[in-house]
Design an enzyme around this catalytic site. Structure first.
Site, PDB file in Angstrom:
ATOM      1  N   GLY A 111     187.351 157.170  58.968  1.00 42.14           N
ATOM      2  CA  GLY A 111     187.627 155.995  58.147  1.00 42.14           C
ATOM      3  C   GLY A 111     188.741 156.366  57.186  1.00 42.14           C
ATOM      4  O   GLY A 111     189.702 157.015  57.586  1.00 42.14           O
ATOM      5  N   ALA A 145     188.704 161.431  59.397  1.00 40.56           N
ATOM      6  CA  ALA A 145     188.578 161.681  57.954  1.00 40.56           C
ATOM      7  C   ALA A 145     187.511 162.740  57.674  1.00 40.56           C
ATOM      8  O   ALA A 145     187.642 163.550  56.745  1.00 40.56           O
ATOM      9  CB  ALA A 145     188.234 160.384  57.224  1.00 40.56           C
ATOM     10  N   HIS A 181     194.582 162.909  64.594  1.00 35.69           N
ATOM     11  CA  HIS A 181     195.369 161.814  65.217  1.00 35.69           C
ATOM     12  C   HIS A 181     196.843 162.192  65.326  1.00 35.69           C
ATOM     13  O   HIS A 181     197.718 161.318  65.185  1.00 35.69           O
ATOM     14  CB  HIS A 181     195.270 160.517  64.386  1.00 35.69           C
ATOM     15  CG  HIS A 181     193.925 159.897  64.311  1.00 35.69           C
ATOM     16  ND1 HIS A 181     193.439 159.037  65.253  1.00 35.69           N
ATOM     17  CD2 HIS A 181     192.953 159.996  63.368  1.00 35.69           C
ATOM     18  CE1 HIS A 181     192.220 158.627  64.900  1.00 35.69           C
ATOM     19  NE2 HIS A 181     191.906 159.205  63.760  1.00 35.69           N
ATOM     20  N   GLU A 217     194.968 163.234  69.526  1.00 38.42           N
ATOM     21  CA  GLU A 217     193.760 162.519  69.915  1.00 38.42           C
ATOM     22  C   GLU A 217     193.247 163.087  71.243  1.00 38.42           C
ATOM     23  O   GLU A 217     194.031 163.289  72.169  1.00 38.42           O
ATOM     24  CB  GLU A 217     194.040 161.019  70.019  1.00 38.42           C
ATOM     25  CG  GLU A 217     194.368 160.421  68.663  1.00 38.42           C
ATOM     26  CD  GLU A 217     194.504 158.906  68.687  1.00 38.42           C
ATOM     27  OE1 GLU A 217     194.545 158.319  69.765  1.00 38.42           O
ATOM     28  OE2 GLU A 217     194.573 158.315  67.595  1.00 38.42           O
TER      29      GLU A 217
END
Lengths: 259, 259
Positions: A111, A145, A181, A217
């Site tokens: 998040g 996160a 990411h 990813e």
């Protein structure tokens, strides 16, 4: 606890061995919760199951990176239950510190990293998580996160700074930074914002900075005590200040980053 | 100063008129320094020239968003000199506060917003710039990070938080936030990081937030006292908490955002 007691009644050697085992740092730091084309944590579910094994029955979920904690806990619960683990979400517990102190395993979801870190400090559980993981050997799973906050600082998050945390220092379960990411520059893009590589280079222009492991990813880092191994299906890119970035395949041993 | 004195000797009405003119807030807040396919500030050079006009001879450049201040000043100097303006870079001046206090106009360049804001605070010029622009009517040009710091907070920057500023509160020349380099979601992307729109929505999930004007590359906002007008060649997208985002064409009057 019962397990420890049984060992105590058995013999002393076993207790010492058990304590050593319990004190082993165990981390699974995942780049992304969802890989394009698959479901929530689907791409890393085998890694999670292998990581938690059969000794863990319950996982403490920390949903602070999103505002809809009930909804987020439901998603995490559904996934972990499908893997054979019960989920207690920290926001449903009467006391966050007690929840961490009683956790068998911890999963910190993705998040917004700023919101997540600020809430961890607000709830006064940063040092508690650190102690539980580094001293008590509680397995820690982070995604996105949740991976950022496990590292040295959140200086290399991709997120928008929507709230102001009391510091960018994170839990510090590893002595380097991670960029989740991670994305390579698109040579065809007409957008003039900085590339991800450029942003990490800007971090390395600063006096206070550290090595950055950029996880594409589909990639994750498994840490078992002093051994760090890349897992997943994509490569990681390693940025060490003053050196050219290097590429590392799944399976690569990155234990030297832990020193 | 001589101009004011002349007026004083002339008549009192003129002085009052002059003081009002001098106190007019004048801002040119540019999304991006370089548009794909063109040179540094080329896409907005006519706007800059029209904005500064012929009363301004020298522009104070603030290069703090990049580490190579000499190199950055050389680039800015070359461009502004081609438009007919001399450039003093603040890092070449003996005292930053004096430099701001003596500036005819200010240009804050792009780069990393966290580094820029931290340095503005380190140099103790945040409130000085604010006074000069809002009270003394000194024209302010910002680009990218230089636009971010002109707004209410840097909560909606796109940059990586490579350093920790003492606050995210910015200079506050306008009572809202800007997101520069705004980019629409790419429906074909397989990357699972949050879209820009999602990030701004996350900001609006927080209790303390404000309206966000998202400026696509090629877009800028001209503020003349209490009038705000979009300029450039691309649309802006406006995010007001609790409302659906709206699109605004170049030429649109956004003065209501200043209230």
């Amino acid at each position: 606890m019962i397990y420890l007691l049984t060992l105590f009644l058995d013999n002393k050697v076993d207790i010492l061995y058990c304590e050593t085992t319990m004190g082993t740092r165990r981390l699974l730091l995942i780049s992304n919760s969802t890989l394009h084309g698959s479901g929530y944590l689907e791409h890393c579910q085998d890694n999670i199951k292998s990581f938690l094994g059969s000794d863990v029955n319950r996982v403490l979920f920390i949903p602070y990176a999103l505002t809809d904690r009930d909804g987020y806990a439901a998603i995490a619960r559904k996934k972990f239950e499908s893997l054979g683990y019960k989920v207690d979400s920290i926001h449903e517990q009467p006391n966050a510190v007690d929840a961490v102190n009683n956790a068998q395993a911890i999963f910190v979801g993705g998040g917004n990293t700023f919101r997540l870190l600020k809430t961890l400090y607000d709830q006064q559980i940063v040092s508690v998580i650190k102690k539980r993981v580094l001293e008590d050997g509680v397995p820690y799973i982070g995604s996105s996160a949740g991976t950022n906050v496990a590292t040295k600082t959140i200086n290399t998050t991709n997120d928008m700074p929507i709230v102001y945390p009391p510091t960018f220092d994170a839990i510090g379960l590893v002595p380097f930074n991670i960029n989740p990411h991670y994305i390579d520059a698109d040579a065809n893009s007409k957008h003039m914002g900085e590339t991800r590589e450029k942003r990490i280079q800007e971090f390395h222009e600063e006096e206070i900075c550290s090595t950055v492991l950029a996880l594409r990813e589909g990639c994750m880092l498994l840490v078992e005590d002093n051994k760090a191994t890349l897992q997943g299906v994509t490569k990681a890119r390693l940025f060490i200040k003053g050196q050219s970035p290097t590429e590392h395949d799944p399976g690569a041993d990155l234990s030297h980053l832990l020193k």
